[in-house]
Design an enzyme around this catalytic site. Structure first.
Site, PDB file in Angstrom:
ATOM      1  N   TYR A 144       0.864  -1.189   0.000  1.00  0.00           N
ATOM      2  CA  TYR A 144       0.000   0.000   0.000  1.00  0.00           C
ATOM      3  C   TYR A 144       0.892   1.229   0.000  1.00  0.00           C
ATOM      4  CZ  TYR A 144      -3.359   3.488   1.792  1.00  0.00           C
ATOM      5  OH  TYR A 144      -4.138   4.605   1.961  1.00  0.00           O
ATOM      6  N   ASP A 239       9.411   2.907  -0.999  1.00  0.00           N
ATOM      7  CA  ASP A 239       8.409   3.577  -0.179  1.00  0.00           C
ATOM      8  C   ASP A 239       8.750   3.284   1.284  1.00  0.00           C
ATOM      9  OD1 ASP A 239       4.755   3.493   0.113  1.00  0.00           O
ATOM     10  OD2 ASP A 239       6.327   4.417   1.323  1.00  0.00           O
ATOM     11  N   LYS A 267       5.009   9.603   8.329  1.00  0.00           N
ATOM     12  CA  LYS A 267       4.974   9.109   9.714  1.00  0.00           C
ATOM     13  C   LYS A 267       6.091   9.661  10.603  1.00  0.00           C
ATOM     14  CE  LYS A 267       2.625   5.039   7.888  1.00  0.00           C
ATOM     15  NZ  LYS A 267       1.259   5.044   8.397  1.00  0.00           N
TER      16      LYS A 267
HETATM   17  P1  KE4 Z   1      -0.471   8.497   4.496  1.00  0.00           P
HETATM   18  O1  KE4 Z   1      -1.058   9.187   3.294  1.00  0.00           O
HETATM   19  O2  KE4 Z   1      -1.506   7.699   5.255  1.00  0.00           O
HETATM   20  O3  KE4 Z   1       0.341   9.439   5.396  1.00  0.00           O
HETATM   21  O4  KE4 Z   1       0.633   7.447   3.984  1.00  0.00           O
HETATM   22  C1  KE4 Z   1       0.249   6.496   3.021  1.00  0.00           C
HETATM   23  C2  KE4 Z   1       1.203   5.330   3.096  1.00  0.00           C
HETATM   24  C3  KE4 Z   1       2.205   5.220   2.146  1.00  0.00           C
HETATM   25  N1  KE4 Z   1       3.086   4.194   2.167  1.00  0.00           N
HETATM   26  C4  KE4 Z   1       3.022   3.252   3.140  1.00  0.00           C
HETATM   27  C5  KE4 Z   1       4.015   2.132   3.127  1.00  0.00           C
HETATM   28  C6  KE4 Z   1       2.023   3.315   4.134  1.00  0.00           C
HETATM   29  O5  KE4 Z   1       1.960   2.355   5.088  1.00  0.00           O
HETATM   30  C7  KE4 Z   1       1.103   4.370   4.126  1.00  0.00           C
HETATM   31  C8  KE4 Z   1      -0.012   4.495   5.154  1.00  0.00           C
HETATM   32  N2  KE4 Z   1      -0.084   3.454   6.118  1.00  0.00           N
HETATM   33  C9  KE4 Z   1      -1.389   3.245   6.731  1.00  0.00           C
HETATM   34  C10 KE4 Z   1      -1.280   2.034   7.656  1.00  0.00           C
HETATM   35  N3  KE4 Z   1      -1.185   0.830   6.952  1.00  0.00           N
HETATM   36  C11 KE4 Z   1      -1.893   4.466   7.424  1.00  0.00           C
HETATM   37  C12 KE4 Z   1      -3.074   4.256   8.334  1.00  0.00           C
HETATM   38  C13 KE4 Z   1      -4.379   4.672   7.696  1.00  0.00           C
HETATM   39  O6  KE4 Z   1      -4.534   4.507   6.469  1.00  0.00           O
HETATM   40  O7  KE4 Z   1      -5.237   5.165   8.470  1.00  0.00           O
END
Ligand code: KE4
Length: 424
Positions: A144, A239, A267
């Site tokens: 993801y 990523d 994060k």
């Molecule tokens: P954000 O747009 O949520 O800041 O980041 C997206 C993203 C990009 N790349 C990786 C590897 C990620 O894990 C994420 C976001 N992770 C999720 C948890 N699996 C965020 C939690 C959520 O979606 O509420």
């Protein structure tokens, strides 16, 4: 554990927010419980609106590597607020962030701050297309990279087909250039390059997958991706939104000694405030506006309060030479104990302060094996832990995060509750 006030708030929330939440995983749909509404958090503890204090292994899905409300970070944010919340103009702190990023992650020769991991990956993909003049990208099933249209896809009947969107509202046209390979399966990547010669701009990968649960790269897989992208004139994008500053100060690329062409962060880089970043080789990043033709922008990108939190966090991580060793030791202690308590009913994948407990009896090394996990059994485990004051991800396919503020006593408490669960 009562959830009276969470229930009251949830009933109000679902009237005005989709699922009552601002991000789907928080709705507890995979575990059929009322989501806990949180009032405050400190260190490794999080307290909900009913006063239930719990040991937190979500850590806001990764940012909380120091623990909640670290006084050094809070102080930096409070001080920054005194001088104004946002200017929409360059500041010294953004220069310090970019310089520190390049120091901690040498592949980040030139970088740009954005406001989320989604923005970071979306922008990295755009600049990889602008730089190579190619349209197609490869991602991996189960990985993801945020919710931008072109990345919300998974494979069709086989990894070789172009992908179909797995979200409504994403036109097939927006995903036709997104090809999907299998994580830890070099042949699936080779086949896509062979079927699309000279058309693939980049391969984007979570160097350690953490969105199908934690799945480690097999020996040589990342080296293979580095090699084939070089041979094929495609860019390798790591990523590191989850692995960045978590697996090591220099992220997974330091841990595995691989230099990607572009990397994305989120994060931890924001220390709990909304910050993402993308960057990499100077010759690529000079394509980004206003130096070059690839447009990307953001009102609050690099804002003084978010960069204060991020810079304070990265500086603490840089100065504390023992933190990654402490994180590995504590997390391994928990992972080993859960494996023993689960007696063959679970597989635990752990690396650094990342781990996942899969309710399956076979090794979990890719998307297919991850999805053999019994999500009902996971939901039962989740509910038992929640009722006993342990707060883990409300989905089998997420990671558990350990912070520097997790005490050995709290790890032991978590082990005891887990042993009780498996002894039922
Ligand atoms: P954000 O747009 O949520 O800041 O980041 C997206 C993203 C990009 N790349 C990786 C590897 C990620 O894990 C994420 C976001 N992770 C999720 C948890 N699996 C965020 C939690 C959520 O979606 O509420």
């Amino acid at each position: 554990m009562i959830d009276k006030n969470s229930k009251v708030l949830y009933d109000r929330a679902i009237k005005r927010l989709p699922g009552g939440v601002n991000s789907p995983v928080r709705a507890y749909r995979a575990v059929s419980r009322t989501p806990r509404f949180i009032e405050k958090a400190k260190g490794d503890r999080i307290t909900d609106v009913d006063g239930n204090e719990m040991i937190d292994y979500i850590c806001s899905w990764g940012p909380g590597i120091l623990g909640h409300a670290d006084p050094r970070v809070v102080q930096a944010v409070q001080a920054a607020c005194e001088d104004g919340l946002t200017y929409g103009a360059p500041t010294e702190r953004e220069v310090q962030m970019a310089e520190l990023l390049a120091k901690l992650v040498p592949s980040m020769e030139v970088s740009r701050l954005v406001n989320s991991g989604t923005e970071a990956t979306m922008s990295a993909i755009r600049v990889s297309r602008g730089f190579t003049g190619r349209d197609k990208i490869i991602k991996f099933r189960g990985c993801y990279h945020g919710h931008s249209d072109g990345l919300l896809v998974k494979a069709g009947s086989a990894a070789l087909t172009t992908s179909v969107p797995d979200s409504a509202g994403v036109p097939a046209d927006f995903t036709k250039n997104t090809l999907v390979a299998e994580y830890n399966d070099p042949a699936s990547v080779e086949a896509l390059f062979a079927a699309n010669p000279g058309e693939i701009a980049a391969v984007i990968v979570e160097p350690v997958a953490a969105n199908m649960g934690v799945v480690l790269p097999r020996e040589g897989f990342l080296d293979f991706l580095r090699e084939i992208t070089k041979q094929q004139g495609a860019l390798l994008i790591f990523d590191e939104v989850i692995t960045g500053f978590r697996l090591a100060l220099g992220g997974a690329q330091e841990y595995y000694h691989i230099t990607p062409d572009l990397s994305t962060f989120g994060k931890i880089i924001g220390g709990g405030m909304p910050v993402g970043a993308y960057g990499g080789r100077e010759e690529i990043m000079r394509f980004v506006s206003p130096d070059g033709p690839v447009y990307q922008a953001g009102t609050l990108s690099g804002n003084p309060v978010a960069t204060a939190a991020g810079l304070a966090t990265l500086q603490i991580l840089e100065e504390d030479k023992g933190i990654y060793d402490r994180l590995q030791k504590k997390t391994k202690m928990l992972a080993d104990a859960v494996r023993t308590a689960g007696k063959g009913r679970v597989v635990v994948n752990q690396i650094g302060s990342l781990m996942s407990i899969f309710f399956t009896d076979r090794p979990v090394e890719d998307y297919a094996s991850a999805t053999t996990a019994d999500t009902r059994a996971y939901a039962d485990y989740f509910g038992f832990l929640l009722d006993h004051g342990i707060y883990v991800a409300p989905s089998q396919f997420e990671a558990m995060f350990v912070s520097d503020s997790h005490t050995t006593e709290d790890i032991r408490q978590t082990i005891a509750v887990t042993e009780e669960f498996f002894a039922q």
